[in-house]
Each structure stands twice: as structure tokens, then as C-alpha cells.
Design a protein around this motif. Sequence first.
Motif, PDB file in Angstrom:
ATOM      1  N   ILE A 141       0.916  -1.171  -0.083  1.00 18.50           N
ATOM      2  CA  ILE A 141       0.026  -0.035  -0.156  1.00 18.50           C
ATOM      3  C   ILE A 141       1.006   1.149  -0.207  1.00 18.50           C
ATOM      4  O   ILE A 141       1.615   1.444   0.996  1.00 18.50           O
ATOM      5  CB  ILE A 141      -0.837   0.034   1.392  1.00 18.50           C
ATOM      6  CG1 ILE A 141      -1.732  -1.253   1.309  1.00 18.50           C
ATOM      7  CG2 ILE A 141      -1.907   1.330   1.037  1.00 18.50           C
ATOM      8  CD1 ILE A 141      -2.762  -1.440   0.128  1.00 18.50           C
TER       9      ILE A 141
ATOM     10  N   ALA B 187      -6.465  -2.857  -3.634  1.00 17.22           N
ATOM     11  CA  ALA B 187      -6.998  -2.954  -2.440  1.00 17.22           C
ATOM     12  C   ALA B 187      -8.468  -3.323  -2.385  1.00 17.22           C
ATOM     13  O   ALA B 187      -9.054  -4.242  -1.650  1.00 17.22           O
ATOM     14  CB  ALA B 187      -6.288  -2.148  -1.192  1.00 17.22           C
TER      15      ALA B 187
ATOM     16  N   LEU C 253      -3.863  -8.251   3.388  1.00 18.21           N
ATOM     17  CA  LEU C 253      -3.017  -7.756   4.304  1.00 18.21           C
ATOM     18  C   LEU C 253      -2.347  -6.704   3.441  1.00 18.21           C
ATOM     19  O   LEU C 253      -1.781  -6.986   2.424  1.00 18.21           O
ATOM     20  CB  LEU C 253      -1.989  -8.943   4.545  1.00 18.21           C
ATOM     21  CG  LEU C 253      -0.771  -8.306   5.546  1.00 18.21           C
ATOM     22  CD1 LEU C 253      -1.265  -7.692   6.912  1.00 18.21           C
ATOM     23  CD2 LEU C 253       0.134  -9.276   5.769  1.00 18.21           C
ATOM     24  N   GLY C 254      -2.261  -5.255   4.186  1.00 17.06           N
ATOM     25  CA  GLY C 254      -1.691  -4.384   3.479  1.00 17.06           C
ATOM     26  C   GLY C 254      -0.476  -4.016   4.086  1.00 17.06           C
ATOM     27  O   GLY C 254      -0.370  -4.220   5.417  1.00 17.06           O
ATOM     28  N   LEU C 255       0.589  -3.969   3.343  1.00 14.31           N
ATOM     29  CA  LEU C 255       1.878  -3.475   3.823  1.00 14.31           C
ATOM     30  C   LEU C 255       2.368  -1.934   3.329  1.00 14.31           C
ATOM     31  O   LEU C 255       2.359  -1.891   2.236  1.00 14.31           O
ATOM     32  CB  LEU C 255       2.935  -4.440   3.217  1.00 14.31           C
ATOM     33  CG  LEU C 255       3.212  -5.943   3.948  1.00 14.31           C
ATOM     34  CD1 LEU C 255       3.849  -6.891   3.186  1.00 14.31           C
ATOM     35  CD2 LEU C 255       3.161  -5.897   5.318  1.00 14.31           C
TER      36      LEU C 255
ATOM     37  N   CYS D 131      -6.381   1.138   4.374  1.00 11.71           N
ATOM     38  CA  CYS D 131      -6.488   0.330   5.210  1.00 11.71           C
ATOM     39  C   CYS D 131      -7.514   0.417   6.016  1.00 11.71           C
ATOM     40  O   CYS D 131      -8.380  -0.614   6.423  1.00 11.71           O
ATOM     41  CB  CYS D 131      -5.160  -0.004   5.917  1.00 11.71           C
ATOM     42  SG  CYS D 131      -3.851  -0.398   4.619  1.00 11.71           S
TER      43      CYS D 131
ATOM     44  N   TYR E 124      -3.082  -4.562   8.526  1.00  9.42           N
ATOM     45  CA  TYR E 124      -1.834  -4.133   7.880  1.00  9.42           C
ATOM     46  C   TYR E 124      -0.533  -3.957   8.601  1.00  9.42           C
ATOM     47  O   TYR E 124      -0.738  -3.762   9.923  1.00  9.42           O
ATOM     48  CB  TYR E 124      -2.006  -2.702   7.449  1.00  9.42           C
ATOM     49  CG  TYR E 124      -2.416  -1.301   8.489  1.00  9.42           C
ATOM     50  CD1 TYR E 124      -1.369  -0.906   9.260  1.00  9.42           C
ATOM     51  CD2 TYR E 124      -3.584  -1.350   8.915  1.00  9.42           C
ATOM     52  CE1 TYR E 124      -1.339   0.102  10.379  1.00  9.42           C
ATOM     53  CE2 TYR E 124      -4.032  -0.333   9.920  1.00  9.42           C
ATOM     54  CZ  TYR E 124      -2.680   0.333  10.480  1.00  9.42           C
ATOM     55  OH  TYR E 124      -3.117   1.210  11.710  1.00  9.42           O
ATOM     56  N   LYS E 125       0.486  -3.725   8.146  1.00  2.00           N
ATOM     57  CA  LYS E 125       1.789  -3.680   8.860  1.00  2.00           C
ATOM     58  C   LYS E 125       2.568  -2.594   8.115  1.00  2.00           C
ATOM     59  O   LYS E 125       2.435  -2.360   7.055  1.00  2.00           O
ATOM     60  CB  LYS E 125       2.701  -5.016   9.087  1.00  2.00           C
ATOM     61  CG  LYS E 125       1.798  -6.087   9.709  1.00  2.00           C
ATOM     62  CD  LYS E 125       2.654  -7.484   9.595  1.00  2.00           C
ATOM     63  CE  LYS E 125       1.957  -8.352  10.458  1.00  2.00           C
ATOM     64  NZ  LYS E 125       1.778  -8.286  11.751  1.00  2.00           N
ATOM     65  N   LYS E 126       3.498  -1.865   9.081  1.00  4.44           N
ATOM     66  CA  LYS E 126       4.312  -0.924   8.505  1.00  4.44           C
ATOM     67  C   LYS E 126       5.710  -1.150   8.824  1.00  4.44           C
ATOM     68  O   LYS E 126       6.278  -1.695   9.822  1.00  4.44           O
ATOM     69  CB  LYS E 126       4.179   0.085   9.316  1.00  4.44           C
ATOM     70  CG  LYS E 126       4.762   1.436   8.796  1.00  4.44           C
ATOM     71  CD  LYS E 126       4.727   2.909   9.780  1.00  4.44           C
ATOM     72  CE  LYS E 126       5.474   3.842   9.296  1.00  4.44           C
ATOM     73  NZ  LYS E 126       5.155   5.313  10.284  1.00  4.44           N
TER      74      LYS E 126
END
Length: 264
Positions: free
Chosen positions: A30, A40, A53-55, A75, A82-84
Amino acid sequence: MDFSQITEVIVNFIKNEIEARKAESVVIGISGGIDSAVLAYLAVMALGKKRVLGLLMPDKDVTPLSDITDGLQVCNLLGIGYKKAEVNSPKQGFNKILERSENRVIEGNLVARIRMCILYYYAAMNSGLVLGSSNKTELFLGYFTKYGDGAADLLPLGDLYKTEIIGLGKYLEIPNAILDKKSSARLWTNQITEVELGLPFSQLDVVVDKLLDLQKNKVYNQISDYKSDFPGIDLQSVQRIQKLIVANQHKLSFPPLCKLPKGI
């Protein structure tokens, strides 16, 4: 264009491919831009929010805060996990062991490939596939990093030109801040796609579409005879785009395999 029908086709494509490959989820990078946002939205329509899952993979040296904010908004609007993962630490690690280059394209491609590694890591953790957000304009111009942002298991948007994706984004009611944002790969500061390619997408898409048509009809090398097909666009720009398409064709094919004769 019938964006309702396009949506249905892409949603079914994602759904069918995920089922055929027996994957449990998908992973999407993302970026805060229009392509990944549209992707997405379509992925959630196809699979439901729990399987997407958004990254977010910002580079603190390059990525503006607005990209992170817009990415998080996508997200949150979709309700996906999501994860950063900031790319600065691995980038610094590579820079410690590699000979430094003053070529910003080489440095930028390294970042794109770091992001690819992160996407595939989480895809493997979640028994998932990586959905790539490359569009038709970028693919045929070679405007992506080979084995970087061009690496993906599926390319749901790959047959849509950039202007068509913007239209689809409006149909899907993507936030205006994302729709109105200038496209950028964010591989270095102040990188703007249209500036790099020398034409706005409204003209780029027309040129690429016509060049692909000419290529299909085997008149690709006679571009000077077709100036009337590119109204309002100077021939020099058309020829430059033509060269990009030819030079980057290798990015769209599997590496050549050396075939050994039988019985050798």
C-alpha cells in the motif's frame, strides 16, 4: 468504459486465481497511490477484508507523510489488517556491504527490491500470494523495477491504462486525496512519473495504445508515417516512447533458457 463490468471481471479474476492456487490470502504493498488503493478495494471485494493484508513500506528519506496517511486511510476504510515496515534499516545494511553508486536509479532499484522481499516474506507467512499493482502503461514502458515492484504472483490491473485506473478509482469512490495525487514510484525525492516519462498520462496512454497496435500489425518501425495518429503530440516524444517499449520488452518475459540438445 463500463467500470461496473471491469470491476466484476477483475474481482472474479482474483477470486478464481486464489482458489485455483489454493492460497489463503493476498498481500498488497500500500503506497498511498491510486494503483494500490484500487487494487486493495478490488481484493476486498473478491476475498473479504480478513484475507487481505496491506504492507506500508516507507523510506524515511523519500516517502512524504501524506503517502503514509493516505495508505493508512485506505487500510482503515477497508478494514484490512496492515503492517508498517520501514525500508531504511535493510537499505542501510546493504549500503554497508555494497559499493555505493552515484546513480540514483541503481539506488532506487535496490529499495524496490527490498520491498519485494518484504512482500514475499509476509505472503509466505500467511500462505498468500502477492498482488502487484502495475498497470498497462507502466508494464509496456518498462516503468518498474525488474524483480522489484514488477515482481508479483498476479497482476489484476495489468490490462488497464493509468487513465482507466483513475476512472475506476472514481467509480470505486477512492478518496480524492489519492485520486488527485501525482503518480510517483517514490524511489528518490521529488520523483514524478509524468515528468520522468515526458508526457501526461492522458497522452502517454494514447501513444502506448497506438504503438502496441502498430506493433501488432508489423508496421512498428514506420512510425514517421503515422504522425496523424498522434494529434497534438510531437513525433520526438512518440519515438522516445517507442524506444522505451522496445528496450524494456525483456522485463515482460521469463529469462531465456538455454536448451540442450537431446543426447548431449
